[in-house]
Design an enzyme around this catalytic site. Sequence first.
Site, PDB file in Angstrom:
ATOM      1  N   LYS A   5       0.827  -1.209   0.000  1.00 26.51           N
ATOM      2  CA  LYS A   5       0.000   0.000   0.000  1.00 26.51           C
ATOM      3  C   LYS A   5       0.867   1.267   0.000  1.00 26.51           C
ATOM      4  CE  LYS A   5      -3.742  -2.291   2.533  1.00 26.51           C
ATOM      5  NZ  LYS A   5      -4.572  -2.228   3.764  1.00 26.51           N
ATOM      6  N   TYR A  45     -12.253  -4.504  -4.357  1.00 26.78           N
ATOM      7  CA  TYR A  45     -13.051  -4.904  -3.199  1.00 26.78           C
ATOM      8  C   TYR A  45     -14.439  -5.349  -3.646  1.00 26.78           C
ATOM      9  CZ  TYR A  45      -9.561  -2.715  -0.231  1.00 26.78           C
ATOM     10  OH  TYR A  45      -8.392  -2.385   0.405  1.00 26.78           O
ATOM     11  N   ARG A 131       3.036  -6.623   9.387  1.00 24.67           N
ATOM     12  CA  ARG A 131       2.234  -5.624  10.107  1.00 24.67           C
ATOM     13  C   ARG A 131       2.696  -5.466  11.545  1.00 24.67           C
ATOM     14  NH1 ARG A 131      -3.094  -8.154   7.423  1.00 24.67           N
ATOM     15  NH2 ARG A 131      -3.213  -6.850   5.553  1.00 24.67           N
ATOM     16  N   ASN A 151      -1.839  -0.303   7.412  1.00 21.61           N
ATOM     17  CA  ASN A 151      -1.261  -1.580   7.825  1.00 21.61           C
ATOM     18  C   ASN A 151      -0.348  -2.195   6.767  1.00 21.61           C
ATOM     19  OD1 ASN A 151      -3.167  -2.466   5.985  1.00 21.61           O
ATOM     20  ND2 ASN A 151      -4.266  -3.768   7.413  1.00 21.61           N
ATOM     21  N   HIS A 154      -1.931  -5.483   1.684  1.00 20.53           N
ATOM     22  CA  HIS A 154      -3.154  -6.281   1.517  1.00 20.53           C
ATOM     23  C   HIS A 154      -2.699  -7.666   1.111  1.00 20.53           C
ATOM     24  CE1 HIS A 154      -6.840  -7.964  -0.107  1.00 20.53           C
ATOM     25  NE2 HIS A 154      -6.125  -8.281  -1.177  1.00 20.53           N
ATOM     26  N   GLU A 165      -8.337 -11.518  -7.738  1.00 22.94           N
ATOM     27  CA  GLU A 165      -7.513 -10.317  -7.622  1.00 22.94           C
ATOM     28  C   GLU A 165      -6.359 -10.318  -8.632  1.00 22.94           C
ATOM     29  OE1 GLU A 165      -6.436 -10.137  -3.488  1.00 22.94           O
ATOM     30  OE2 GLU A 165      -8.440  -9.457  -2.899  1.00 22.94           O
TER      31      GLU A 165
END
Length: 188
Positions: A5, A45, A131, A151, A154, A165
């Site tokens: 991210k 999503y 994380r 965080n 993904h 995905e």
Amino acid sequence: MILAKPDALKRGLVGEIIKRFEVRGLKVVGLKMLKPDSAHIKKHYLSTKEQLEGIGNKSLDNLKQLGMDPKKELGTDNAFKIGEMINNWNFKFLSSSPIVAMVFEGPHAVEMARKIVGFTLPSKAEIGTIRGDFSVDSAVLGNLNMRPIRNIVHASGSIKEGKREIKHWFKVGEIFRYKRVDEDIMFD
């Protein structure tokens, strides 16, 4: 399927993220940096009623544990509406900066990836996970600042989700097949 991210890129953690998967024995077969728009992120999503209510209920639980009033802090105590708000924060955040999309392959790749990245909430992620080692953010801080939890990564939650995905992020010909030199040692 792994996404580094914007917070991972801005903190210079992409190399460390890749390293964590490779030293575990997973093989990178797809890798690219891109800056997706909000529409592309929204397709990533699957915003079902159940998923949005689940996100909202987690936020409600976190706020209630701290004795905070969801209506005062978020303007509502409706789990679905809170889930929609958080999803919109995610869309905005993930399209705010480049991200790195990655596909790793190997035995139990999805399960291994979930262990490597750690629990979604950094405060519950074990030390030694991505994380747990690199994020100290909290759901409450995210909610109070009207943003998603930062965080770092993904990770697909299932093989089915991962396949969907991968098709969303990678074109045909962008996933590569090759043999690592250590495969004979690890998997023979």
